[in-house]
Design a protein around this motif. Sequence first.
Motif, mmCIF file in Angstrom:
data_model
loop_
_atom_site.group_PDB
_atom_site.id
_atom_site.type_symbol
_atom_site.label_atom_id
_atom_site.label_comp_id
_atom_site.label_asym_id
_atom_site.label_seq_id
_atom_site.Cartn_x
_atom_site.Cartn_y
_atom_site.Cartn_z
ATOM 1 N N SER A 1 -47.951 -11.607 0.495
ATOM 2 C CA SER A 1 -47.087 -12.367 1.390
ATOM 3 C C SER A 1 -46.189 -13.290 0.587
ATOM 4 N N LEU B 1 -52.235 -8.968 1.186
ATOM 5 C CA LEU B 1 -52.222 -8.371 2.510
ATOM 6 C C LEU B 1 -52.674 -6.920 2.417
ATOM 7 N N ASN C 1 -40.490 -7.769 7.043
ATOM 8 C CA ASN C 1 -41.436 -8.828 6.702
ATOM 9 C C ASN C 1 -42.328 -8.476 5.518
ATOM 10 N N VAL C 2 -42.358 -7.187 5.123
ATOM 11 C CA VAL C 2 -43.136 -6.799 3.939
ATOM 12 C C VAL C 2 -42.290 -6.094 2.893
#
Length: 926
Positions: free
Chosen positions: A174, A180, A77-78
């Motif tokens: 993101s 983030l 997700n990152v």
Amino acid sequence: MDCSIFSTSTKILFFRASLLSIILFFTCLNIVRSTATEFRYGGHCGSVVPESKAVDEEFKISPFPGRQNGYYNGGNNVLNRSSDQYYYPPASKVLVFETHHVYTTRVEDVFKVAGNLIFQSSYDYEQSFSNHGRYYYPYSSDSGVRGTLDFDFHGFWSRTTGKLCMVGSGYTYSKEGKLLRLRAVLKLNNVKDSSDINTLITGTMDSLNPADNPNYFDPISVLMFPQGSYRYTKVLKNFIQGCPGRTDVPEKSSLSLSRTRHVCDVFSVQDNAFELEYSSGCGSSKSCSPLGDGLGYSPRFMYLSMIQCSDDMLSLRFLIEFPGDNTYMRYSRSSNFSSSLIGEGSWDSKQNRLCIVACRIEDASSSSLEKSHVGDCRTRLSLRFPAILSIRNTNTLVGEIWSEKARNESGFFDTIVFRDTEYNRGRIQLQGLKYEYMETDQVKKSCPKKSINGNSSRQYPDGYSADMAFSMSINGPKGRIGWGSSSPLAVGDQPHQIFPFLIPSSSSRPKSSDAGVSLLNISYEMRINLYRSELFAGLDPFNRTSNGYLNILISAEGFYDAETGNLCMVGCRHLGSHNKTTDCDIVVDVHFPPLNSDRKGSKIKGSIKSTRKKTNDLHFEPLEFSGRAYYCSWAAESIWRMDFEMVMSVISNTLAIVFVVLQIFHVRRHPGVCPSVSLLMLLILALEYLIPLVLNLEAMFDQDSERTIWARSGTRLEMNEVIIRAVTMVAFLLHIRLLMLSWTARCSEEKNRALWIAEKRGLYLCLPVYIAGGLIISIAGQHSSSYIEQTILGGSRAYAGLILDAFLFPQIVFNMFLNSKELALSRFFYIGFTLVRLVPHGYDLYRTHNYVDMTDSYIYANPTADYYSTAWDFIVPMLGLFFAAIIYLQQRLGGRFFLPKWFQESVTYDELPVDSEEQSPLKSSS
């Protein structure tokens, strides 16, 4: 001023400022406390390595060298969130740990460590050196670059237990572009100050934010091959008596390494791909994989990636990877350790071969690397450099891989031969390599010498020059069916200047009594890709691939006749890695165009024919091919042409400056004619110089153009481009000045209303003509282009050039509506600018027949900036001269002289009042 009011306001402002300061103080204090709580080392790592107070900085002891590379899984997700759906090839999941500081603490063998952990999905590597040897790391850069994520960590390492625990943070964005802040804890195991092949550093990195927090990321598992104080235990133990090998190799059939070239130098390049060649008993139905039958397929390729080299440059470590089924390694590296081996090797100078002991990496699943460990180490590899190449062996690096297990033991496999791929071939350049011609007699039978027809003044390429390499377009009955490339391997008995790694034997050149004085021995390697839908029978007898095209590799050798430009060879077609079959019943015939031929239409033509009977399964119909000739002498001429075009461009723009200056002097001497100049014409001429300035400004920051790569030498070309831009800028400013003079003169008095009416009517007529012309040309050219960018952007730029060629059209229309006889334009201006626009078309006719076409190398008469062809080079000059003649006649006979006489007489004129003697009477239609 009311002092009481001032005093009250001051008090209110002071109170508000004090309140705001208090709020900000407590807010910052809360953030600091929150951060301190979240990053409190003891709460996350105290049970792994106890925290201790740092004492002194340590420079000799460190868990890692300055930079330690590794791999990772997870954190999707990152990490690896590229928005580019067409990114190719897929990214490798690599990381690097940079150690910045190491401190001793009050606890013995516990050290405080600070450093950066950089995740990067990239194929870019950089080479660095340390006291421990040569290391190769993923390229680290600013974390702001797409695909990288940089964490700052601090924590403690226990040398006794080998555990390292750290906390830290990093920043990324993101998918929506929101910043983030990521907080993490890193835990690593087996971090020792010395290591061997069984030592793997594994661990995890977890988010310190809860799962419902936007800053949360999925767990990441880490795997590293330690590079500090490595001991080569396996290779020293197993090869004390030398490297055995599985195949007997004759003495002196392998090349040795020189004193100045070590084995680490040979494998320093990352792209070390090899094609596996299985024994005849292995096929698609049986797995003979070096990783066991559990893999489910037999890999076609193997990839060697050097991890580290020893201080003496004789031993080195490898990561040995096997890609997925029916894929090529260079396009499919994915750090899949379940199909990889870790190995260490040593160079045997007596037998001139590299010997490698390889071990399996166990429990390295696709979801986690934490439990990875080194398993069975009974796999062996050996590599050598053949001293003699031939038509049946063009590999410069060959080897074999085998198992030391018993035949009936699980995981056993027969010896597998591997060779460097055609993409890597020739990269290894060792002194003493020779080529041996084996098919000379067969070539003489298949390739009779052709006589010289007619013109003996024709000159053909020298067989030792780079002109002998060419690209091919394979043609079939219905058109193009594939493409390919051909490059020489060996030429005659001299080292080839472009291919110095091939030194043919002195006996390879035929004697004059046998083959003729002009004949020269030559060997080629031809790579061909054919669309499967267009394959002839016999081209793929073993059905080697199921993708969209078929790869064919042909090794050929024969004679090149420098008097006729004919190259005739006998070829051998390699039929796949799962079998050792070659088809050597092939004749390749190539004809090179003369060096002094027409540059534009010169093509290399040839054919590939099978000499087998049509009933044979390997027989195929002849493959005809052609390719554009790009000779070095032509390229040198093109470089001279570019310099000449630089000069022509400067001269052209300088003349434009002279002509516009003369027009400015003309309107200053005759102020009354200044309003009679068409503003639309002046705007078009100004845009002629503005657009190149904008485009050149963009190109100035683009250093990857083809012209920059092959033609830029020193700063001379750059200085010429700067001069062109400077002259273009001056021309643009002068045109703007002329436009301002005409605009100001027309706007000064209300009496010039008739001029604005004529200008407006001219605009109403010109715009539909321009739009209609653009539509007609775009529709006519749709059949010849398949790309939107080419048809819209490129076509519009060329059409803009056509409008510039007809720059007098708005003035002609303006004169017609105004019916003016004014000498609005100086003869030098409209005749001079007409010639400036027409000369490039005459030059293009000359250039077309005297220079080779090279993309992105045109500076003057650029085909993308106007319509250039034999037809247009005739039409445009005629049109320009025709418009110039109309302007000449309009300024003497009237703006409507070419219209029917009844139309001219139907208009009455009122003389406008004048304010001074300098102004000439202007006429307007009533």
